[in-house]
Design an enzyme around this catalytic site. Structure first.
Site, short mmCIF file in Angstrom:
data_model
loop_
_atom_site.label_atom_id
_atom_site.label_comp_id
_atom_site.label_asym_id
_atom_site.label_seq_id
_atom_site.Cartn_x
_atom_site.Cartn_y
_atom_site.Cartn_z
N CYS A 2 19.23 11.11 67.99
CA CYS A 2 20.19 11.51 69.02
C CYS A 2 21.43 10.63 68.88
CB CYS A 2 19.60 11.31 70.41
SG CYS A 2 18.04 12.13 70.66
N ARG A 27 24.22 14.38 64.94
CA ARG A 27 22.93 13.67 65.08
C ARG A 27 21.97 14.42 65.98
NH1 ARG A 27 23.14 8.25 63.78
NH2 ARG A 27 21.39 7.83 65.18
N ASN A 101 18.08 6.73 72.15
CA ASN A 101 17.87 7.34 70.84
C ASN A 101 16.64 6.67 70.24
OD1 ASN A 101 18.02 8.61 68.34
ND2 ASN A 101 19.26 6.96 67.50
N GLY A 102 15.62 7.45 69.89
CA GLY A 102 14.40 6.90 69.28
C GLY A 102 13.18 7.58 69.87
N GLU A 480 9.08 23.32 44.04
CA GLU A 480 10.17 22.85 44.91
C GLU A 480 11.27 22.21 44.09
OE1 GLU A 480 11.28 23.28 47.71
OE2 GLU A 480 12.57 21.59 48.17
N LYS A 484 15.22 23.40 44.32
CA LYS A 484 16.32 22.45 44.60
C LYS A 484 17.40 22.58 43.53
CE LYS A 484 16.06 21.31 48.22
NZ LYS A 484 15.10 22.23 48.62
N GLU A 487 19.27 26.04 43.87
CA GLU A 487 20.07 26.37 45.07
C GLU A 487 21.29 25.48 45.22
OE1 GLU A 487 18.30 26.00 48.91
OE2 GLU A 487 17.00 24.38 48.30
N HIS A 503 0.81 31.62 27.73
CA HIS A 503 0.50 33.05 27.95
C HIS A 503 1.74 33.90 28.00
CE1 HIS A 503 -3.71 32.11 28.55
NE2 HIS A 503 -3.33 31.09 29.28
N LYS A 602 21.61 27.75 56.47
CA LYS A 602 20.61 26.74 56.82
C LYS A 602 19.38 27.39 57.44
CE LYS A 602 18.72 22.79 57.22
NZ LYS A 602 18.13 22.24 55.97
#
Ligand code: AGP
Length: 607
Positions: A2, A27, A101-102, A480, A484, A487, A503, A602
């Site tokens: 935050c 944030r 924040n936390g 993955e 990456k 994209e 094969h 996103k």
């Protein structure tokens, strides 16, 4: 994660607080609020949604008079993004207001104690326990009340506090969450990062863990954890605002790659107690865990690949068959699902249309559903029977990194948790939780062990195609790694199960064709080594990802990336990091728009 701000001086605080919150909105942005003090006491204004809603509600701050105040923009971790759960939180007697924040890891125990003492809670948040502790411990000295309150908290916190008992003062407390003081002339500030300060002052003081500060318009006093005053000199901020939002990194993606040790730690630490994995949010699932005959993991894109990576630990530890299905396929495949099926839905945004549709289809067919989500209160979280949140904080870059690694981390913890409750653990649970607690450090090592990645990117960035190969857990990571690369660098990249190459696909291997070989699973290392020899004999250039002491691979591959020694059971969150960095630097070489790649969004909220 935050954003918090505080101001005290000789001008209206509210417009300054709102300006600071706008700079911190990256944030966290699901709700926001300010608390401002004048001669009539503390006024709190909060909204659900973006800062713009708060500006509208407070007429850009003009409707909230007072020269002292604190503000907060939220990324929900405990409690949905609602006005009630937004910060600041006010004490029952209205004399104290807090922003945070936390994560307060022991908040549920403190909440029970405070409820028993007669305190009334307005919200579901972990933060609210702080303001009631302050009221309980206040006996004329805020400093004393802060020290006693901080001594009761475990977890991470950057706090901002004001009290009508001390007009004109703001307090800042730091423990494991960033908190910076802004030194002005006739005014002083605090904020989660310099982004919110540089428009007003470039002279800042970075608080250290355990320190707290008392700020008035004309003075800043800093104290250590024992309440002893300490002297700290201001430093000059040289960053521009844009750079500060990215914490000094050139792109959000690189910042978020570097945040992974912290994000994985934030996701693990609050859920491991006395050597056991604890999911308070899953108590309801335990009575019928033994009836589960099949687990289906469903998701899209990287979240799907996270499922592919996590399924090995889930099957190995729970001995329940696990299938991993693309959500866009599952929803139309008339899946064989009933109430003995547990469907695990993975989504960073919690708003992916295909994933939501697949979740609804599985619920219709009687499945019990568990969501792994990063955005609190998102559609997937609301629809699933149970939800486990990843605490990665807001992920701004379109290409997910910390979202992906924290998803796998939750799958690892779930594997241990279910296996324990099914009495199927074959090793002491503490052995496994120790391995989990080691992951943040291992991820950092994987970052630090590969300084050659920018040079490797220069070598590989202009090939028309890249092949990623691996077996078992390495294959899941290869999937993955290829995504990456595709994209963000726009290079064609394909992942192949290493055993599959012969094969058909090996027909594509020609002179100088780059092949990225993942060799991080000792039990099948020899097999992957033979695949490396296969492709090299046809002219390929092999970049191998492996351990430092793997002499056979080291002497065979043309280039090398390293990961620290780690058991293959939990290696996927570490293996992917060098591949994330390779994709990032290749994309940089290619001059791509790394945080906002072409054609992508996103969150894919359309089918
Ligand atoms: C990941 O880098 C991509 N941006 C994309 O594949 C993403 O993982 C996918 O769209 C799923 O998104 P979700 O996790 O928010 O559901």
């Amino acid at each position: 994660m935050c954003g918090i701000v505080g101001f005290t001086g000789r001008q209206n605080a509210a417009p300054i607080l709102l300006d600071g919150l706008k700079k911190l909105e990256y944030r966290g942005y699901d709700s926001a609020g300010i608390a401002v003090m004048d001669d009539n006491g503390i006024t709190v204004q909060k909204v659900k949604g973006r800062i713009a809603n708060l500006c509208e509600k407070t007429k850009d701050g003009e409707a909230v008079p007072g020269f002292t105040g604190i503000g907060h923009t939220r990324w929900a971790t405990h409690g949905a993004p609602t006005e009630e759960n937004a910060h600041p939180h006010l004490s029952n007697d209205g004399r104290f207001a807090v922003v945070h924040n936390g994560i307060i890891e022991n908040y549920s125990t403190l909440r029970e104690e405070l409820l028993a003492d007669g305190y009334h809670f307005e919200s579901e948040t972990d933060t609210e326990v702080i303001v009631h502790l302050l009221e309980m411990y206040y006996n004329g000295s805020i400093r004393e009340a802060l020290i006693r309150t901080a001594n009761r908290l475990s977890g991470s916190y950057a706090l901002g506090v004001i009290s009508s008992e001390e007009p004109g003062k703001i307090y800042a407390v730091r423990e494991a969450s960033p908190l910076i003081l802004g030194v002005g002339i006739g005014e002083n500030y605090f904020a989660s990062d310099v982004t919110a300060l540089v428009n007003h002052t470039r002279n800042v003081i970075y608080l250290e863990d355990g320190e707290f500060a008392e700020l008035s318009e004309s003075s800043i006093k800093i104290f250590d954890v024992l309440g002893q005053e300490v002297s700290k000199k201001p430093t000059r901020v040289l960053w521009d605002v844009q750079a500060a939002e990215k914490g000094g990194f050139e792109h959000f993606m690189l910042k978020e790659i570097m945040e992974q040790p912290g994000a994985v730690k934030a996701t693990i630490a609050p859920r491991i107690r006395d050597g056991k994995v604890v999911f308070e949010e899953l108590q309801g699932i335990l009575p019928y865990l033994a009836d589960i005959r099949k687990i289906i993991i469903t998701a899209c894109g990287s979240a799907y690949y996270a499922g592919c990576a996590g399924r090995y630990a889930l099957e190995r530890l729970t001995r329940i068959p696990v299938e991993v299905e693309l959500a866009s396929e599952l929803r139309y495949s008339e899946p064989l699902i009933d109430d003995t099926t547990l469907v695990i839905v993975i989504s960073q945004s919690g708003e992916t249309a295909d994933t939501i549709a697949a979740l609804k289809e599985c619920k219709t067919r009687g499945a019990r559903t568990l969501a792994i989500v990063n955005v609190v209160g998102s559609t997937v979280a609301k629809l699933a029977d149970y939800t486990i949140y990843t605490w990665a904080g807001p992920e701004i870059a379109v290409a997910t990194t910390k979202g992906y690694t924290t998803q796998i981390t939750v799958l690892y913890m779930l594997s241990v948790y279910f296996s324990d409750h099914l009495w199927r653990l074959t090793v002491p649970e503490e052995t496994l939780t120790d391995m989990l607690m080691e992951l943040p450090r291992r991820i950092q090592q994987a970052i630090d062990m590969n300084p050659t990645i920018p040079a490797l990117a220069k070598k590989y960035h202009d090939h028309k195609a890249l092949f990623f190969i691996g077996r078992n857990t390495d294959y899941a990571t290869a999937l993955e790694g290829a995504l990456k690369m595709k994209e963000i660098s726009y290079l064609h990249a394909e992942a192949y199960a290493a055993g599959e190459l012969k094969h058909g696909t090996i027909a594509l291997i020609e002179e100088h064709q780059p092949v990225i070989a993942l060799c991080c699973n000792p039990s099948i290392m020899e097999k992957t080594l033979s695949n490396i020899v296969e492709v090299k004999s046809r002219g390929a250039e092999v970049l191998a990802l492996t351990f430092r002491n793997n002499q056979k691979i080291l002497s065979t591959a043309d280039d090398l990336l390293f990961i620290p020694d780690v058991d293959a059971l939990f290696s996927a969150v570490i293996e992917i990091v060098p591949l994330q960095l390779l994709a990032y630097y290749v994309a940089k070489e290619n001059g791509c728009d790394i945080d906002k790649p072409k054609n992508l969004a996103k969150s894919v909220t359309v089918e």
